[in-house]
Design a protein around this motif. Structure first.
Motif: not given
Length: 668
Positions: A233-234, A270-275, A292-293, A308-310
């Motif tokens: 996340l960082g 997972l990084g692709q989803i959050l990005t 992002v939580s 996960f929440q954005v």
């Protein structure tokens, strides 16, 4: 009364004739057979289909004699025993042999009729002509094969286009970064930013289309590797920090303290989803911020249920368009697509990647107030300290690769030139060849420590060259680290390349920092942890190229001189005041970092936004943003905080040193 009866009696005969006519000309064939299979009765429909005469069939012909050889075997082994056992047979597909010898596909249903004592009297069989249905089935099968061939052709075309597009795009993006390290005028810098933005947007578009094609083709699968969710996340927030800062938006993360430090899962997907979600949120948010939580819902042994929440405070989505936003190539409405741009693939890709994890993406939104995307994942926890983070927690030495000897195997001269410029920057010596055969010969002659090899080349490609190298008699060459490089989507999974025997893999266009880290890791040139004190920084001319990949100062005095209006004394005064402000802020910033005090850090950061803008101190601004993202998380890693302090010290030292030099040169 007699007349009435006379009127009704003639009506029976037409009724009986109609029943017989219905039997004879029914849309299905009828057969009645004796218990031993002799045909007793047959309707005209069956005769018309097969071309047999009624006399030939009723003259002692048995039902099984009308079947093909395979049908007769099936009749003996399945049909007759089933009929004897259960008294009926349903939905059997058999071929009837017509009078001219052609087979007639038929669907057969048979019922055995018995007398009062339970003895079989006859069998009534209904047949449906399956000729048209079989033709439709063949057409559907052909259509399916054509569709599969088309999908394969599309996949091959995308793979080819990927290689052809991403190769020059790699050269464009890398050359843009190299150009940014030279001294440029304000107008040139503006053009360079436009070029960088356009190439970045093009790369994002290409990646979205290729990712979608992979998902459609079912070529994606989840990997299982250890990673740190906090580091992941960082890194994502650090990557989006510049965009958030441009729009003056808050970008923060909230991680439940109970979330394990190490998890087992697929950090890339997972990084692709959050990005995608964070990038989308920043795009549609004009004021406020994005959060992002991650919360731990429950834990059962090693299994952790994470929520996960954005959330953003953006324009929101109308209720009637919530479902449509997940459709490919679709945005909430035409005006939004025109204003904000984009392919409309990001959310669709994210939803499918979440589905690949066995979960579901949920969206809640209110027009004018913001949107929240959420999903749940079940991941396994790993032992404390065992997680291999998505990025190394220790910083690689800026001089780590100096003196490394590398063989580059690449048939594209532009890509070779780009690599040459980076190698020159890092102090790496190298030789270049154009195909795998030349690579094998050169390896036998030279003493190289690392090979960078393109996968798709003429004469001998990367995979075949690797096999030859791994079979060479020289043990050192059999063990030499080889990093695969490719822009083609045929390389669907990194694991596929690694299983072939490559040491590591990097796709094109590649980030030079990622390449640097991979080269350092493969040659065991990483430093265990960042030094406690920064090295003495020598002042450099504005815009000059640095000798290090990371922590390289990046600033310009063009605006400062413009503010001085050509007066050296005024420029010197501005330089001295800026140096003093930076020195004071550095003490506060590093102290806040060491204490973990985000509020103090934020106030100190805001106090030097003016000097940062005046000096175009992009390197220092990036280091400050990375540190701020660390403080935004829960219980930041001590090693990463130490590295952040080191980065800020390095940037401020370099900048202050250059300012002092400028002020002394302007002094009378």
């Amino acid at each position: 009364m007699m007349e009435g009866r006379a009127d009704t009696e003639p009506e029976k005969e037409p009724s009986e004739d109609s029943a017989e006519e219905l039997y004879e000309n029914a849309p299905c064939g009828y057969l009645s057979t004796s218990p031993d299979g002799r045909i007793l009765k047959v309707n005209q429909t069956f005769l018309t289909w097969t071309g047999h005469s009624r006399e030939a069939l009723l003259g002692g012909k048995r039902f099984w004699e009308l079947l093909t050889v395979a049908g007769r075997i099936f009749h003996e082994t399945h049909y007759a025993p089933l009929l004897q056992m259960q008294g009926f047979v349903q939905e059997l597909s058999l071929d009837i042999v017509c009078a001219d010898g052609r087979p007639l596909p038929a669907l057969i249903n048979s019922v055995q009729k018995r007398d009062a004592l339970g003895r079989p009297r006859f069998v009534r069989t209904t047949l449906f002509n399956m000729t048209e249905r079989k033709r439709y089935e063949r057409e559907l099968l052909m259509a399916r094969r054509k569709a599969e061939q088309l999908a394969q052709s599309k996949s091959a075309l995308l793979a080819t286009l990927s290689h052809e597009i991403r190769n020059p795009l790699n050269a464009i993006t890398a050359a843009t970064r190299l150009l940014g390290m030279t001294t440029l005028s304000d107008k040139q810098s503006k053009y360079l930013r436009i070029l960088g933005s356009a190439s970045g947007n093009l790369l994002a578009l290409v990646n979205d289309i290729l990712d979608w094609s992979k998902i459609e083709a079912g070529k994606l699968s989840l990997e299982q590797r250890e990673f740190s969710l906090r580091e992941l996340l960082g890194d994502i927030l650090n990557g989006q920090a510049a965009r958030a800062e441009e729009k003056r938006l808050r970008l923060q993360m909230e991680i439940d303290e109970r979330v394990p430090a190490g998890l087992l899962g697929d950090p890339v997907k997972l990084g692709q989803i959050l990005t995608n979600l964070v990038s989308n949120a920043l795009k549609f948010t004009e004021k406020g911020g994005v959060t992002v939580s991650v919360a731990l819902r429950s834990r059962d042994g090693d299994a952790c249920d994470l929520a996960f929440q954005v959330r953003d405070t953006g324009i929101g989505i109308p209720p009637d368009r919530l479902a449509a936003i997940f459709e490919e190539y679709t945005q909430a409405n035409y005006d939004i697509g025109m204003k904000y741009g984009g392919t409309g693939l990001g959310l669709s890709i994210s939803r499918k990647l979440v589905a690949l994890h066995g979960s579901k993406m949920v969206v809640e939104s209110e027009v004018g107030r913001g949107t929240c995307f959420s999903f749940d994942l079940r991941l396994k926890a790993v032992a404390e300290g065992a997680a291999a983070g998505t990025a190394p927690s220790s910083a690689a030495s800026p001089q780590a690769l100096r003196g490394l000897k590398v063989l580059v195997v690449e048939d594209n001269e532009v890509n070779t030139y780009v690599l040459a410029r980076w190698f020159e920057h890092w102090g790496v010596s190298f030789d270049a060849v154009r195909n795998g055969r030349e690579a094998v010969e050169r390896l036998r002659q030279g003493s190289y420590e690392l090979v960078l090899m393109d996968l798709h080349m003429p004469v001998l490609d990367g995979y075949d060259a690797l096999k030859v190298i791994r079979r060479l008699p020289d043990e050192r060459l059999r063990q030499i680290p080889i990093i695969a490089i490719s822009a083609s989507t045929r390389v669907w999974e990194e694991s596929q390349v690694l299983s072939a025997g490559f040491t590591d893999f990097i796709g094109k266009p590649f980030d030079e920092a990622v390449l640097f880290r991979k080269m350092a890791r493969c040659t065991s040139r990483e430093v265990p942890e960042a030094p406690a004190q920064p090295p003495e920084a020598a002042p450099r001319a504005p815009g000059a190229a640095a000798d290090a990949l990371v922590l390289a100062p990046d600033f310009s005095f063009t605006k400062l001189r413009q503010w001085g209006a050509g007066d050296p004394q005024a420029s010197a005064a501005l330089a001295r005041s800026s140096a003093q402000a930076l020195e004071q802020a550095r003490l506060t910033l590093t102290a806040a970092l060491k204490k973990g005090a985000p509020d103090e850090y934020e106030r100190a950061f805001e106090s030097i936004t003016g000097p940062l803008h005046l000096l175009e101190a992009h390197g220092l601004a990036a280091a400050l943003r990375r540190a701020r993202a660390l403080l935004a998380g829960t219980a930041p890693d001590a090693t990463r905080l130490q590295a952040a302090v080191f980065a800020i010290d390095w940037e401020v030292e370099s900048l202050v040193g250059a300012l002092v030099t400028l002020a002394s040169e302007a002094a009378p």
